[in-house]
Scaffold this motif. Structure first.
Motif, mmCIF file in Angstrom:
data_model
loop_
_atom_site.group_PDB
_atom_site.id
_atom_site.type_symbol
_atom_site.label_atom_id
_atom_site.label_comp_id
_atom_site.label_asym_id
_atom_site.label_seq_id
_atom_site.Cartn_x
_atom_site.Cartn_y
_atom_site.Cartn_z
ATOM 1 N N ASP A 71 21.548 8.225 46.305
ATOM 2 C CA ASP A 71 20.780 7.776 47.472
ATOM 3 C C ASP A 71 20.671 6.245 47.468
ATOM 4 O O ASP A 71 20.040 5.658 46.585
ATOM 5 N N ALA A 72 21.280 5.604 48.471
ATOM 6 C CA ALA A 72 21.317 4.134 48.508
ATOM 7 C C ALA A 72 19.904 3.548 48.587
ATOM 8 O O ALA A 72 19.627 2.503 47.999
ATOM 9 N N ARG A 73 19.010 4.253 49.320
ATOM 10 C CA ARG A 73 17.646 3.718 49.439
ATOM 11 C C ARG A 73 16.941 3.727 48.095
ATOM 12 O O ARG A 73 16.264 2.784 47.704
ATOM 13 N N MET A 74 17.141 4.827 47.347
ATOM 14 C CA MET A 74 16.538 4.903 46.005
ATOM 15 C C MET A 74 17.142 3.826 45.099
ATOM 16 O O MET A 74 16.424 3.159 44.356
ATOM 17 N N GLY A 76 18.148 1.045 45.904
ATOM 18 C CA GLY A 76 17.544 -0.228 46.302
ATOM 19 C C GLY A 76 16.183 -0.463 45.661
ATOM 20 O O GLY A 76 15.727 -1.614 45.543
ATOM 21 N N THR A 77 15.538 0.604 45.221
ATOM 22 C CA THR A 77 14.232 0.431 44.579
ATOM 23 C C THR A 77 14.367 0.038 43.103
ATOM 24 O O THR A 77 13.395 -0.370 42.485
#
Ligand code: SF4
Length: 475
Positions: A71-74, A76-77
């Motif tokens: 997951d790219a959003r994860m 990013g975290t």
């Protein structure tokens, strides 16, 4: 490790791969790519902890690296220029999220994340003592023993506490640890498990279990972390401590035979070349009249190539491996084990029909997998099946980070070579000799390699004390 029987394919499994990144943008992505390259060392869970200069970030999950970090959003975290990561292969206690590494803890001196590859042979003993002192364990991993030893140490700095902890544990381990101020790599005094140091393109540093993890991110190999060495990496560069004084290396010889990826360079030896050369030695020692040399893929391939080249007999891919077999749903019942082999390997009948076949494989553990492969090759029309094995007979369990069945389950522990041949249904069976194995690794013979490797699963000569052989815990 209690030698429980998690294996589903009849092979021993590696337990865990580690990476560490310092001073590189996208540290989490580099760590994830490194873990992806180390996927063969553990497929049950993966985790990454990063630090962004102010705080730690983490993500862990059950499954393959590509699933856990998809997951790219994860992603990013997971901020920051430093990271450590871990692939896990569990042996006991089930695959629980709380056992997934790296482990993170807040201490009076600040936060620390730790992950390791290998097994502590006194983890249960230490754990009992720590519990008596009031330590509350959250997981069943050996890594948490390290964490508690650091927590209760009376030394002032995190480095001193880590050294203090390292001096109390026994076993085979490669540790990566991350603090806000530095990245640490530590190998056990005998260097049984690998750990290497590399330089990433923009000036950052990388630690990894194998060089294939450097290759995937274009990092340059710098050197092996030495047995018994603790490297401390920060913005000033690298420092090295020797907490255990001078030590004598005993690198795991099975890394060359089976566990490591063939494109890795371990302790300055190409794994691929070592496997090919073992095949050459096998052909010299136990050549047999045949029409085709067929590897049991994947790890048998380089040795079969060496065997074919030396014997002059054609190499054929007579067995095809399906790489897309999931592992999570294959429960280790007898019925499913039978099914598992057919799911993983299929016979390429045109390459086998009417032929005298030499099968080359890396090891025989229980013998169940070998038997099924031999039956499959005969059913495809082979007129003779000879088995050549690129390791000596596996007669003893490993207590140093490799999941092997207990001794009573090892075919070679209870059968002579002739009895093994009968049990797996081959016309002839031969294993590489110790002289041949060590010649393939660049030594004159076995005596020349004496005391330089761990080969306890073949010899029973365990170089590290097995303090709590019973009730050992998961790495
Ligand atoms: S016992 Fe075997 S598998 Fe375990 S560390 Fe030693 S050589 Fe490697």
């Amino acid at each position: 490790m209690t030698s429980t029987t998690r294996e589903t394919s009849g092979r021993p499994y590696e337990e865990c791969g580690v990476v560490g990144i310092w001073g590189a943008p996208d540290a989490a992505a580099l760590a994830a790519l490194g873990l992806h390259a180390l996927q063969h060392r553990g497929q049950e869970a993966a985790g990454i902890v990063t630090h962004d200069g102010e705080r730690f970030w983490q993500h862990k999950g059950l499954g393959l690296v590509g699933d856990v970090f998809s997951d790219a959003r994860m992603m990013g975290t997971l901020k920051g220029k430093s990271a450590i990561g871990h692939n896990r292969y569990a042996t006991t206690g089930g695959t629980l999220l709380r056992n997934v590494q790296p482990l993170y803890a807040d201490f009076e001196f600040g936060g620390l994340a730790v992950a390791h590859n290998g097994n502590l042979t006194n983890a249960a003993t230490l754990r009992r003592a720590l519990v008596k002192r009031g330590c509350l364990f959250q997981s069943t991993t050996d890594t948490e023993v390290f964490v508690h030893l650091i927590a209760i140490s009376l030394y002032a700095t995190v480095l001193e506490r880590l050294v203090d902890a390292a001096k109390q544990v026994k076993g085979a381990y490669s540790v990566v640890a991350l603090t806000p101020d530095f990245l640490i790599g530590l190998r056990d005094p005998l260097g049984v498990r690998p750990l290497i140091l590399g330089r990433v393109a923009d000036g950052g540093w990388m630690l990894a279990s194998e060089t294939c993890a450097l290759d995937i991110v274009g990092a340059e190999f710098v050197r092996n972390v030495e047995p018994g060495e603790m490297v401390i990496i920060d913005d000033e560069g690298i420092r090295s401590l020797r907490p255990f004084g001078k030590t004598s290396p005993r690198f795991c010889v099975f890394e060359y035979i089976y566990f490591a990826r063939p494109d890795s360079i371990l302790e300055d030896h190409s794994v691929y070349e070592a496997r090919k050369q073992i095949g050459v030695e096998l052909a010299r020692e136990s050549g047999v009249e045949a029409d085709v040399i067929v590897p049991v893929p994947d790890s048998g391939v380089p040795s079969a190539m060496g065997y074919a080249a030396e014997s002059g007999i054609p190499f054929e891919m007579g067995i095809i491996r399906n790489h897309y077999v999931g592992r999570t749903f294959i429960e280790p019942t007898d019925q499913i084990r039978n099914l598992g082999v057919r799911m993983k390997h299929s016979a390429n009948a045109p390459a086998l029909r009417g032929k005298r076949v030499v099968l080359v494989d890396d090891s025989i553990v229980r013998g169940t997998t070998s038997r099924k492969i031999v039956d499959m090759v005969r059913a495809a029309g082979a007129t003779e099946v000879h088995m050549r094995i690129s390791s000596p007979p596996t007669r003893h369990p490993c207590f140093y980070g490799i999941d092997t069945p207990e001794e009573s389950q090892l075919l070679a522990a209870t059968h002579s070579v002739a009895q093994m041949a009968e049990a797996i249904g081959v016309d002839s069976l031969a294993f590489i000799s110790f002289d041949g194995l060590y010649r393939a690794l660049g030594h004159d013979d076995r005596a020349d390699a004496e005391g330089r490797y761990c080969d306890a699963c073949f010899t029973g000569d365990y170089p590290i004390e097995l303090v709590d052989k019973e009730g050992h815990l998961v790495s």
